[in-house]
Design a protein around this motif. Structure first.
Motif, PDB file in Angstrom:
ATOM      1  N   VAL A  69      15.113  -3.688  -6.253  1.00 16.85           N
ATOM      2  CA  VAL A  69      13.988  -2.848  -6.659  1.00 16.85           C
ATOM      3  C   VAL A  69      13.290  -2.235  -5.444  1.00 16.85           C
ATOM      4  O   VAL A  69      12.989  -1.042  -5.407  1.00 16.85           O
ATOM      5  CB  VAL A  69      12.985  -3.666  -7.491  1.00 16.85           C
ATOM      6  CG1 VAL A  69      11.787  -2.817  -7.849  1.00 16.85           C
ATOM      7  CG2 VAL A  69      13.654  -4.218  -8.727  1.00 16.85           C
ATOM      8  N   GLY A  70      13.041  -3.092  -4.442  1.00 10.75           N
ATOM      9  CA  GLY A  70      12.351  -2.605  -3.252  1.00 10.75           C
ATOM     10  C   GLY A  70      13.122  -1.496  -2.582  1.00 10.75           C
ATOM     11  O   GLY A  70      12.570  -0.468  -2.172  1.00 10.75           O
ATOM     12  N   GLY A  71      14.446  -1.697  -2.482  1.00  9.84           N
ATOM     13  CA  GLY A  71      15.276  -0.677  -1.875  1.00  9.84           C
ATOM     14  C   GLY A  71      15.200   0.631  -2.653  1.00  9.84           C
ATOM     15  O   GLY A  71      15.038   1.708  -2.078  1.00  9.84           O
ATOM     16  N   ALA A  72      15.255   0.516  -3.963  1.00  8.27           N
ATOM     17  CA  ALA A  72      15.182   1.717  -4.791  1.00  8.27           C
ATOM     18  C   ALA A  72      13.851   2.416  -4.620  1.00  8.27           C
ATOM     19  O   ALA A  72      13.788   3.640  -4.499  1.00  8.27           O
ATOM     20  CB  ALA A  72      15.404   1.333  -6.257  1.00  8.27           C
ATOM     21  N   VAL A  73      12.777   1.640  -4.602  1.00  2.48           N
ATOM     22  CA  VAL A  73      11.445   2.221  -4.413  1.00  2.48           C
ATOM     23  C   VAL A  73      11.369   2.958  -3.077  1.00  2.48           C
ATOM     24  O   VAL A  73      10.875   4.074  -2.991  1.00  2.48           O
ATOM     25  CB  VAL A  73      10.365   1.126  -4.495  1.00  2.48           C
ATOM     26  CG1 VAL A  73       9.040   1.634  -3.964  1.00  2.48           C
ATOM     27  CG2 VAL A  73      10.224   0.639  -5.912  1.00  2.48           C
ATOM     28  N   ASP A  74      11.904   2.301  -2.064  1.00  6.58           N
ATOM     29  CA  ASP A  74      11.875   2.929  -0.742  1.00  6.58           C
ATOM     30  C   ASP A  74      12.636   4.249  -0.743  1.00  6.58           C
ATOM     31  O   ASP A  74      12.172   5.253  -0.212  1.00  6.58           O
ATOM     32  CB  ASP A  74      12.497   1.994   0.285  1.00  6.58           C
ATOM     33  CG  ASP A  74      11.461   1.078   0.898  1.00  6.58           C
ATOM     34  OD1 ASP A  74      11.850   0.225   1.726  1.00  6.58           O
ATOM     35  OD2 ASP A  74      10.286   1.209   0.542  1.00  6.58           O
ATOM     36  N   PRO A 113      11.817  -0.395   6.358  1.00  7.72           N
ATOM     37  CA  PRO A 113      11.535  -0.606   4.941  1.00  7.72           C
ATOM     38  C   PRO A 113      10.036  -0.717   4.670  1.00  7.72           C
ATOM     39  O   PRO A 113       9.285  -1.164   5.514  1.00  7.72           O
ATOM     40  CB  PRO A 113      12.238  -1.936   4.639  1.00  7.72           C
ATOM     41  CG  PRO A 113      12.262  -2.645   5.949  1.00  7.72           C
ATOM     42  CD  PRO A 113      12.254  -1.623   7.042  1.00  7.72           C
ATOM     43  N   THR A 114       9.638  -0.223   3.522  1.00  9.03           N
ATOM     44  CA  THR A 114       8.250  -0.414   3.101  1.00  9.03           C
ATOM     45  C   THR A 114       8.211  -1.524   2.046  1.00  9.03           C
ATOM     46  O   THR A 114       7.651  -2.585   2.259  1.00  9.03           O
ATOM     47  CB  THR A 114       7.693   0.883   2.490  1.00  9.03           C
ATOM     48  OG1 THR A 114       8.115   1.975   3.274  1.00  9.03           O
ATOM     49  CG2 THR A 114       6.186   0.828   2.414  1.00  9.03           C
ATOM     50  N   PHE A 115       8.889  -1.228   0.921  1.00 14.56           N
ATOM     51  CA  PHE A 115       8.973  -2.250  -0.104  1.00 14.56           C
ATOM     52  C   PHE A 115      10.314  -2.956  -0.093  1.00 14.56           C
ATOM     53  O   PHE A 115      10.531  -3.905  -0.832  1.00 14.56           O
ATOM     54  CB  PHE A 115       8.734  -1.636  -1.497  1.00 14.56           C
ATOM     55  CG  PHE A 115       7.275  -1.506  -1.828  1.00 14.56           C
ATOM     56  CD1 PHE A 115       6.621  -0.298  -1.653  1.00 14.56           C
ATOM     57  CD2 PHE A 115       6.569  -2.594  -2.292  1.00 14.56           C
ATOM     58  CE1 PHE A 115       5.270  -0.196  -1.952  1.00 14.56           C
ATOM     59  CE2 PHE A 115       5.223  -2.487  -2.589  1.00 14.56           C
ATOM     60  CZ  PHE A 115       4.570  -1.285  -2.418  1.00 14.56           C
ATOM     61  N   LEU A 131       0.300  -4.090  -1.257  1.00 13.11           N
ATOM     62  CA  LEU A 131       1.195  -5.079  -1.821  1.00 13.11           C
ATOM     63  C   LEU A 131       2.474  -5.240  -1.022  1.00 13.11           C
ATOM     64  O   LEU A 131       3.215  -6.184  -1.236  1.00 13.11           O
ATOM     65  CB  LEU A 131       1.545  -4.681  -3.260  1.00 13.11           C
ATOM     66  CG  LEU A 131       0.369  -4.820  -4.210  1.00 13.11           C
ATOM     67  CD1 LEU A 131       0.694  -4.125  -5.518  1.00 13.11           C
ATOM     68  CD2 LEU A 131       0.068  -6.270  -4.452  1.00 13.11           C
ATOM     69  N   GLN A 132       2.735  -4.308  -0.105  1.00 10.28           N
ATOM     70  CA  GLN A 132       4.005  -4.420   0.592  1.00 10.28           C
ATOM     71  C   GLN A 132       3.869  -5.238   1.861  1.00 10.28           C
ATOM     72  O   GLN A 132       4.852  -5.544   2.517  1.00 10.28           O
ATOM     73  CB  GLN A 132       4.554  -3.030   0.916  1.00 10.28           C
ATOM     74  CG  GLN A 132       4.000  -2.393   2.172  1.00 10.28           C
ATOM     75  CD  GLN A 132       2.606  -1.834   1.957  1.00 10.28           C
ATOM     76  OE1 GLN A 132       2.004  -2.044   0.910  1.00 10.28           O
ATOM     77  NE2 GLN A 132       2.099  -1.090   2.923  1.00 10.28           N
TER      78      GLN A 132
END
Lengths: 254, 228, 553
Positions: free
Chosen positions: C370-375, C386-388, C491-492
């Motif tokens: 998910v984090g990768g996708a958000v980024d 990376p951010t998320f 949150l990150q």
């Protein structure tokens, strides 16, 4: 609503709990503005029959109903039936009083509030009227905001009656309302029912024959899921037509 | 429950009182018929009998229904039982009055004054006893009821006195035997009315004190009430 | 009494020596005592070891038989290795501090080598910003202008007060500087990210970088004067701090401590009991409210405390709705049958999955997935930073939520089932819909059960370390997850956590001996935090239970 028609009626009603048949071809008309008692030994189906009229049997797993059940002339199993409206039209009081864990005021106004009635004044009016009808107003009018769970058993049951009356139903179903109460509370409840008689049609299940004799105008005797006899109370208790009815009433069995 | 209970109980009492009222009127009319010899008055007494009979049936019905529906106990139970017993007693009083009235109707105008005076006095006493018994019932007064039972002796002695008188009269006036017999019969009916008043009083004592004084050796009375 | 039947034994028996049920009672009592004793021991060990962290211990001067002198705090006794001549001897562990002098924090001295120990009142303990505590006697001081100051109490007192003032002033100025510089800092960070991003070589990437550089340059010249002013003031204060210093003699050695390095100075040997208690309390407060120093072995646990509380809050926000809604569906709406039974079983089994497995799941699904996708979708210009797509508060909270969801589901389910059927029937018979019944009667009545689940979940969140290590807890976080910049809750960001802190201090710190009291102090803090949170929930639950009498949970 047919004027002068029966308040409740069933035609050839069969009810099954899974494989077991609990009600067999019951055809009965409960008159308006009167108190009708359902008597019979335990397990004879009288409570089951009572619960047909407000569809409370729906809660039970595996219940199947055949035949017609009519409330004020309308079929309660109609697919477009408004279930909530039915249950406001037909009020129910249970064997064990079940006040909610709220104040007396909140208990009595529960039905109207769920129906969307708003406004403090309006609700207070309803609460007062209902408590007066249930003959409880004088005892609780100074503590409407205290918890309903603090009331005595008899008071709680009258509270439940008030709660049912708050919806302004036409019909009241009572399932052995006084069986868990002492004689004085029982007498108070019977007195209340007699006062309510003219405005409401009342169907009461009772295992207490004397209560049926004292309070009701009409009596139906059930046994093993069948309606054995239905007649006016005086006849039922002085000269029943069926032998089994006589044996039950005189205490020969059951 | 209370209200309906009281209402139905009240209805039973009112029915008894209405019946008692009619019976008392019968007795008043009979006395008048005896005094005046008026056949029409005698007829009216006879006509009331049917209505009074119906009251007996009504009281029984109301009482039975009351017991079936309300299962009365203690005083309420005794009250209902007594109501059932009073019905027939009052009905018999009425029957006896009718019997007297029939005799008056069929008698001709010529009467013997002296025996008649005694008869009227007896009737007066019996009337009083019936009225007082009903009053004692209403007032639930066991004392008066007991006193009424004692008065029965007077009526009985009057009866025997009259009987002996008329016996002598019949010996002396064989042509007036049938009239004398009529008078004796009427006296008998009056004596029975007094006995019925006594029965009513015994029931009043039972109602008030729950004590059975019928058929008791001492302090009781002979139970003579017979059917008509 | 019936005469012809044989008489039955009297109801009054002879006193039996040992009533038959008694051994059972003793055994069960014994088990209870055992449990209580272990709990007691747990508390005792934590408290006793944490004690050393808070309580101002006496500073001793130890003179060896050969004349060597040492100053420090006696930290412990142990058995000395047997020497020729037999007999058992004790060895002293002396914390001498002054680590900057020769790299040692502790000294072990055999009792037989000690000629004398005393506690002169002039001995002082200086808590320093770096290199730990210093122990010794203040023999001289230098003022902010470089001139010497007499080492008497009055002058020293003034100097120390000044030092505290300067340090506060410095903090204030540093904050002001950061505040003033913030827009510029942000631009610089943005610029840095873009330069490192994958898109740096593209047409638009270069254009964006150029624009940013321009903007940064403009802003820098705009802010220049203001910043310079603050920086000059700051420099003045720093100079004072660095010039003024204390000269300390510690046994055989001497050292100097600049006011810049001084955090706190105390004379433990002069303190009576009330003073010591006050100091301990003050130390407790400082512990809770200040930042860590010296790789987490000194200072306080404020960020870890904050991080733990924040984590617990976020986790609760995630787990309670999820767990309650799941339980409500499974209890009230779902059709009974094989599928429902399987679902129930699945939830129950989930409770037994080891927490590190959840950590791995969190890493794979939340962080990389998910984090990768958000980024890739929202923060593509910052990549490959990376951010998320890396550990952070959000992912840690969600992972813990998943970890504790079975507990909340089961507890909520029990709470719902405990609501008397008569209340539900009553509500429905009055014409309420199933939803109204749920909302007005069943859920409020099930609150005690839900709170029970929450209590259990919170305790786990505060204490679980393994999954957090993989999803965002760090040894030292550069900033708190909450600050004054929009969107205020970041949150990150990575965060600090009490449980992780304990692990880090006990296992990973360079100076394990010195860190021991700190580790136990943190343990005590964690214990108290959990107890406090549980107590709060229990109080709420008790009040609710009283209102909802008539049920069994």
């Amino acid at each position: 609503m047919i004027p002068n028609g029966p308040a409740l009626a069933s035609h050839d009603l069969d009810l099954y709990y899974g494989e077991v048949q609990a009600l067999k071809k019951i055809t009965l008309e409960v008159p308006q503005g009167r108190i009708t008692a359902l008597i019979g030994p335990s397990g004879c189906g009288k409570s089951t029959f009572l619960r047909c009229f407000n569809r409370m049997n729906d809660m039970i797993e595996g219940v199947r109903v055949e035949g017609r059940v009519l409330v004020e002339g309308e079929d309660v199993h109609h697919p477009d039936l408004d279930l909530e409206r039915l249950r406001k039209r037909v009020g129910m009081v249970f064997q064990r009083s079940n006040p909610f864990p709220m104040s007396i005021r909140e208990n009595v106004s529960y039905g109207p509030r769920m129906a969307g009635v708003r406004g403090r004044d309006r609700l207070d009016e309803i609460v007062e009227r209902s408590l007066k009808q249930a003959d409880l107003w004088v005892e609780v009018k100074d503590r409407l905001d205290s918890s309903a769970l603090d009331l005595s058993g008899g008071q709680q049951q009258r509270l439940c009656i008030a709660r049912a009356l708050a919806n302004e139903p036409d019909i009241l179903l009572l399932d052995e309302p006084a069986s868990a109460l002492d004689p004085i509370s029982t007498a108070k409840i019977e007195e209340t029912l007699l006062q309510l008689k003219d405005q409401y049609s009342i169907l009461i299940v009772t295992h207490n024959l004397q209560q049926a004799a004292r309070v009701s105008d009409w009596t139906a005797f059930f046994m093993l899921g069948e309606l054995v006899e239905f007649s006016d109370t005086t006849t039922m208790f002085t000269n029943p037509s069926e032998k089994i009815t006589e044996e039950y009433i005189t205490g020969r069995f059951g | 429950m209370h209200r309906q209970f009281e209402a139905e109980l009240d209805e039973i009492k009112r029915t008894i009182l209405t019946m008692a009222g009619l019976v008392e009127r019968c007795l008043v009319d009979v006395a008048r018929a005896l005094t005046t010899g008026d056949a029409a008055v005698a007829e009216s007494v006879i006509a009331m009998d049917d209505e009074i009979d119906q009251y007996e049936v009504t009281i029984d019905r109301l009482a039975t229904e009351f017991i079936a529906r309300h299962q009365p106990t203690a005083t309420d139970l005794r009250f209902v039982i007594v109501a059932i017993k009073l019905g027939p007693e009052l009905e018999r009083v009425a029957d006896n009055a009718v019997n007297i009235a029939e005799r008056v109707r069929d008698m001709d105008a010529s009467l013997m004054t002296n025996p008649l005076k005694d008869l009227l006095r007896m009737l007066g006493l019996a009337q009083a006893m019936v009225n007082d018994a009903i009053a004692a019932y209403v007032a639930r007064d066991a004392g008066t009821a007991r006193e009424i039972i004692r008065r029965d002796d007077e009526v009985d002695s009057l009866y025997w006195q009259l009987f002996r008188e008329l016996l002598h009269f019949m010996v002396d006036h064989p042509d007036k035997i049938s009239r004398a017999i009529d008078l004796i019969l009427m006296a008998r009916f009056v004596e029975r009315i007094a006995d019925q008043a006594t029965n009513i009083s015994e029931q009043v004592v039972y109602l008030v004190e729950a004590r059975e004084i019928r058929h008791v050796r001492d302090g009781g009375s002979r139970d003579e009430g017979g059917s008509s | 009494m019936r005469g012809s039947e044989p008489s039955r034994p009297s109801l009054i028996t002879d006193r039996v020596a040992l009533p038959p049920g008694l051994p059972g009672v003793w055994t069960t009592a014994l088990a209870t005592v055992l449990v209580l004793v272990m709990l007691g021991m747990l508390l005792w060990i934590v408290v006793v070891n944490a004690f050393a962290w808070f309580w101002p211990a006496a500073v001793c001067r130890v003179v060896e038989t050969d004349g060597a002198e040492h100053v420090g705090i006696v930290v412990g006794h142990e058995e000395a290795p047997a020497r020729a001549g037999g007999g058992r001897e004790l060895r002293l562990q002396l914390k001498v501090g002054n680590r900057d002098l020769d790299g040692r924090d502790f000294l072990w001295l055999d009792e037989r080598d000690i000629a004398a120990i005393d506690r002169p009142q002039s001995l002082v303990r200086v808590v320093r910003a770096e290199y730990g505590d210093a122990f010794g006697e203040i023999v001289g001081a230098v003022g902010p202008d470089g001139s010497p100051i007499a080492a008497d109490d009055e002058a020293l007192g003034r100097l120390l007060a000044d030092g505290a003032r300067w340090r506060a002033e410095r903090r204030r100025l540093e904050d002001r500087l950061a505040e003033a510089r913030r827009p510029l800092t942000r631009l610089e960070e943005e610029l840095d990210l873009r330069e490192r991003s994958v898109r740096a070589d593209t047409e638009e990437g270069r254009a964006a970088i150029a624009a940013l550089e321009l903007a940064a340059g403009e802003l820098a010249s705009q802010l220049g004067p203001t910043l310079d002013g603050i920086e000059r003031e700051l420099a003045r204060v720093v100079e004072d701090l660095v010039t003024a210093r204390l000269a300390i003699s510690a046994g055989d050695r001497d050292l100097e401590v600049t006011m810049d390095q001084v955090v706190e100075v105390s004379w433990p040997n002069r303190m009576g009991l009330p003073a010591k208690i006050a100091t301990a309390l003050r130390q407790g407060v400082t512990f809770l409210l200040s930042e860590p120093r010296e790789a987490n072995t000194e200072g306080g646990i404020a960020p870890a405390l904050f991080g733990t509380v924040l984590l617990v809050l976020l986790m609760s926000v995630a787990v309670v709705p999820l767990g309650v809604v799941t339980a409500v569906y499974m209890t009230e709406y779902a059709r009974p049958g094989l599928l429902l039974r399987l679902a129930n079983q699945a939830v129950n089994n989930l409770a037994g999955v080891p927490s590190i497995v959840f950590g791995m799941f969190g890493l794979a699904f939340f962080i990389y997935g998910v984090g990768g996708a958000v980024d890739r979708t929202f923060f593509s210009d910052r990549l490959p930073t990376p951010t998320f797509g890396t550990g952070g508060l959000l992912w840690a909270a969600l992972t813990l939520a998943l970890l504790t969801v079975p507990v909340v589901v089961v507890a909520t389910r029990e709470g719902l089932l405990a609501v008397p059927r008569s209340w539900r029937d009553g509500s429905l018979a009055l014409g309420a819909t199933q939803w109204q019944t749920l909302r007005r009667i069943v859920l409020p009545a099930a609150m005690p059960g839900i709170l029970t689940g929450l209590i259990l979940a919170v305790s786990r969140a505060a204490g679980e370390v393994a999954p957090l290590m993989l999803t965002g807890a760090v040894k030292l976080a550069p900033s708190l997850p909450v600050d004054a910049t929009f969107p205020f809750l970041h949150l990150q960001r990575k965060f600090m956590h009490l449980g992780f802190h304990i692990y880090d201090v006990s296992m990973q710190s360079p100076n394990v001996e010195a860190a021991k009291p700190m580790a136990f102090a943190t343990t005590l803090a964690l214990l108290l935090l959990v107890v406090l949170m549980n107590l709060a929930a229990i109080v709420i639950r008790r009040r609710l239970r009283r209102a909802y009498r008539g049920q069994t949970v």
